[in-house]
Write an enzyme that holds these catalytic residues in place. Structure first.
Site, mmCIF file in Angstrom:
data_model
loop_
_atom_site.group_PDB
_atom_site.id
_atom_site.type_symbol
_atom_site.label_atom_id
_atom_site.label_comp_id
_atom_site.label_asym_id
_atom_site.label_seq_id
_atom_site.Cartn_x
_atom_site.Cartn_y
_atom_site.Cartn_z
ATOM 1 N N VAL A 1 8.773 8.736 5.606
ATOM 2 C CA VAL A 1 7.566 8.723 6.500
ATOM 3 C C VAL A 1 8.044 7.521 7.495
ATOM 4 C CG1 VAL A 1 5.220 8.390 7.102
ATOM 5 C CG2 VAL A 1 5.943 9.796 5.176
ATOM 6 N N ASN B 1 11.486 1.710 1.464
ATOM 7 C CA ASN B 1 12.629 2.505 1.682
ATOM 8 C C ASN B 1 12.918 2.328 3.141
ATOM 9 O OD1 ASN B 1 12.990 3.544 -0.768
ATOM 10 N ND2 ASN B 1 11.449 5.169 -0.430
ATOM 11 N N GLN C 1 13.935 6.783 3.289
ATOM 12 C CA GLN C 1 12.603 7.032 3.832
ATOM 13 C C GLN C 1 12.302 8.246 4.349
ATOM 14 O OE1 GLN C 1 12.348 3.997 6.914
ATOM 15 N NE2 GLN C 1 10.140 4.217 7.349
ATOM 16 N N HIS D 1 6.151 0.968 4.748
ATOM 17 C CA HIS D 1 5.122 0.940 3.813
ATOM 18 C C HIS D 1 5.972 0.561 2.460
ATOM 19 C CE1 HIS D 1 6.995 5.069 3.764
ATOM 20 N NE2 HIS D 1 6.745 5.064 2.336
ATOM 21 N N ILE D 2 4.987 0.029 1.703
ATOM 22 C CA ILE D 2 5.381 -0.833 0.561
ATOM 23 C C ILE D 2 4.811 0.123 -0.813
ATOM 24 C CG2 ILE D 2 5.771 -2.723 -0.896
ATOM 25 C CD1 ILE D 2 5.060 -4.374 1.583
ATOM 26 N N HIS D 3 5.870 0.586 -1.468
ATOM 27 C CA HIS D 3 5.452 1.104 -2.691
ATOM 28 C C HIS D 3 5.088 0.178 -3.532
ATOM 29 C CE1 HIS D 3 7.078 5.277 -1.789
ATOM 30 N NE2 HIS D 3 7.486 4.444 -0.918
ATOM 31 N N ASP E 1 -0.348 7.028 -3.943
ATOM 32 C CA ASP E 1 0.656 8.082 -3.598
ATOM 33 C C ASP E 1 0.219 9.359 -4.189
ATOM 34 O OD1 ASP E 1 3.281 9.410 -3.666
ATOM 35 O OD2 ASP E 1 3.998 7.691 -2.947
#
Length: 108
Positions: free
Chosen positions: A98, A89, A96, A102-104, A34
């Protein structure tokens, strides 16, 4: 990469139009650091299939999502983490930014 949705920064990273610090890649997903980390280790696990939000998942996406979930502990271990948090998110109201799932993965 063909997509039914507008290209996002993530699809441009996947297509190598934008550089990123890539940690891992396979046929289904890409993992990057990130650029605005919220922890010592902050990775983004991004599917190569462009799906805007969890609301847009289809039954045929279950293997892709399962693949990403199974990858998380492997990534954490490769980064030397003994524990980690995950976050997805969903939607603007869910924070969210973007609109490409996606997974943080976060850990210290």
């Amino acid at each position: 990469m063909s997509t039914l949705y507008e290209p996002t920064i993530f699809s441009k990273i996947i297509d190598r139009e934008i550089p990123a610090d890539i940690i891992y890649e396979d046929e289904k997903c890409i993992v990057i650091k990130d650029i605005n980390p919220k922890a010592r280790i902050h990775l983004l696990v991004i599917p190569k299939k462009a799906i805007p939000t969890l609301f847009n998942l289809k039954p045929e996406d279950k293997d892709l999502m399962g693949h990403m979930m199974l990858l998380l502990p492997q990534l954490a271990e490769s980064q030397g983490l003994k524990g980690f948090r995950t976050q997805i998110n969903t939607g603007e109201a869910g924070g969210q930014e973007v609109f490409h799932i996606h997974i943080h993965l976060l850990g210290n």
